[in-house]
Design a protein around this motif. Structure first.
Motif, PDB file in Angstrom:
ATOM      1  N   ALA A  41       0.828  -1.209   0.000  1.00  0.00           N
ATOM      2  CA  ALA A  41       0.000   0.000   0.000  1.00  0.00           C
ATOM      3  C   ALA A  41       0.862   1.258   0.000  1.00  0.00           C
ATOM      4  O   ALA A  41       0.565   2.226  -0.708  1.00  0.00           O
ATOM      5  CB  ALA A  41      -0.945  -0.003   1.198  1.00  0.00           C
ATOM      6  N   ARG A  45       1.281   3.487  -3.187  1.00  0.00           N
ATOM      7  CA  ARG A  45       0.427   4.626  -2.810  1.00  0.00           C
ATOM      8  C   ARG A  45      -1.034   4.347  -3.145  1.00  0.00           C
ATOM      9  O   ARG A  45      -1.758   5.199  -3.629  1.00  0.00           O
ATOM     10  CB  ARG A  45       0.893   5.910  -3.479  1.00  0.00           C
ATOM     11  CG  ARG A  45       2.260   6.341  -3.074  1.00  0.00           C
ATOM     12  CD  ARG A  45       2.654   7.601  -3.759  1.00  0.00           C
ATOM     13  NE  ARG A  45       4.038   7.911  -3.470  1.00  0.00           N
ATOM     14  CZ  ARG A  45       4.556   9.115  -3.554  1.00  0.00           C
ATOM     15  NH1 ARG A  45       3.805  10.118  -3.931  1.00  0.00           N
ATOM     16  NH2 ARG A  45       5.810   9.304  -3.275  1.00  0.00           N
ATOM     17  N   ASP A  46      -1.427   3.130  -2.859  1.00  0.00           N
ATOM     18  CA  ASP A  46      -2.774   2.675  -3.188  1.00  0.00           C
ATOM     19  C   ASP A  46      -3.390   2.008  -1.962  1.00  0.00           C
ATOM     20  O   ASP A  46      -3.046   0.874  -1.615  1.00  0.00           O
ATOM     21  CB  ASP A  46      -2.722   1.699  -4.366  1.00  0.00           C
ATOM     22  CG  ASP A  46      -4.091   1.327  -4.894  1.00  0.00           C
ATOM     23  OD1 ASP A  46      -5.106   1.686  -4.273  1.00  0.00           O
ATOM     24  OD2 ASP A  46      -4.128   0.657  -5.947  1.00  0.00           O
ATOM     25  N   ALA A  47      -4.296   2.701  -1.305  1.00  0.00           N
ATOM     26  CA  ALA A  47      -4.923   2.211  -0.081  1.00  0.00           C
ATOM     27  C   ALA A  47      -5.834   1.014  -0.330  1.00  0.00           C
ATOM     28  O   ALA A  47      -6.228   0.337   0.619  1.00  0.00           O
ATOM     29  CB  ALA A  47      -5.710   3.324   0.582  1.00  0.00           C
ATOM     30  N   ARG A  48      -6.158   0.727  -1.576  1.00  0.00           N
ATOM     31  CA  ARG A  48      -7.020  -0.429  -1.855  1.00  0.00           C
ATOM     32  C   ARG A  48      -6.394  -1.743  -1.396  1.00  0.00           C
ATOM     33  O   ARG A  48      -7.096  -2.725  -1.182  1.00  0.00           O
ATOM     34  CB  ARG A  48      -7.384  -0.488  -3.338  1.00  0.00           C
ATOM     35  CG  ARG A  48      -8.337   0.633  -3.744  1.00  0.00           C
ATOM     36  CD  ARG A  48      -8.634   0.582  -5.202  1.00  0.00           C
ATOM     37  NE  ARG A  48      -7.421   0.917  -5.940  1.00  0.00           N
ATOM     38  CZ  ARG A  48      -7.340   0.941  -7.263  1.00  0.00           C
ATOM     39  NH1 ARG A  48      -8.389   0.630  -8.002  1.00  0.00           N
ATOM     40  NH2 ARG A  48      -6.220   1.266  -7.856  1.00  0.00           N
ATOM     41  N   LEU A  50      -5.220  -2.278   1.472  1.00  0.00           N
ATOM     42  CA  LEU A  50      -5.414  -2.424   2.917  1.00  0.00           C
ATOM     43  C   LEU A  50      -6.568  -3.326   3.312  1.00  0.00           C
ATOM     44  O   LEU A  50      -6.573  -3.860   4.423  1.00  0.00           O
ATOM     45  CB  LEU A  50      -5.566  -1.045   3.564  1.00  0.00           C
ATOM     46  CG  LEU A  50      -4.334  -0.151   3.436  1.00  0.00           C
ATOM     47  CD1 LEU A  50      -4.602   1.206   4.051  1.00  0.00           C
ATOM     48  CD2 LEU A  50      -3.118  -0.816   4.062  1.00  0.00           C
TER      49      LEU A  50
END
Length: 100
Positions: A41, A45-48, A50
């Motif tokens: 993540a 830089r991609d919170a998906r 999480l």
């Protein structure tokens, strides 16, 4: 349900609920995957990513309890202490204080 004044009192109980080596291995795998998910993540830089963290962490741990340890995870009765116990046990495994 037992009551614990602090985490120091709870941790020996937590370890006793993880007597089966395969259960501890499942916890170790799940916690390692949680770290990988968090790293993915951050790097992407991609919170998906999480949403996978609780699935990996709890999925592997609960599988270890239900299939190998044959007990009920401490998460259900002591959620915060149990979460802390997961990380302390992980560190203790890395330090070789707890065996796999």
């Amino acid at each position: 349900m037992a009551r614990y004044a602090n985490f120091r009192e709870f941790y020996p109980y937590y370890l006793s609920e993880h007597a089966n080596a395969m259960c501890r291995r499942m916890h170790f795998i799940g916690t390692s995957l949680v770290l990988i998910v968090f790293a993915a993540a951050v790097v992407t830089r991609d919170a998906r990513w999480l949403w996978l963290a609780p699935l990996c962490g709890y999925g592997f741990a609960w599988l270890g309890h239900f299939v190998f340890e044959k007990n009920r995870p401490a998460t259900f009765s002591h959620p915060l202490y149990s979460l802390a116990g997961d990380w302390v046990m992980y560190a203790d495994i890395l330090r070789r204080r707890v065996t796999l």
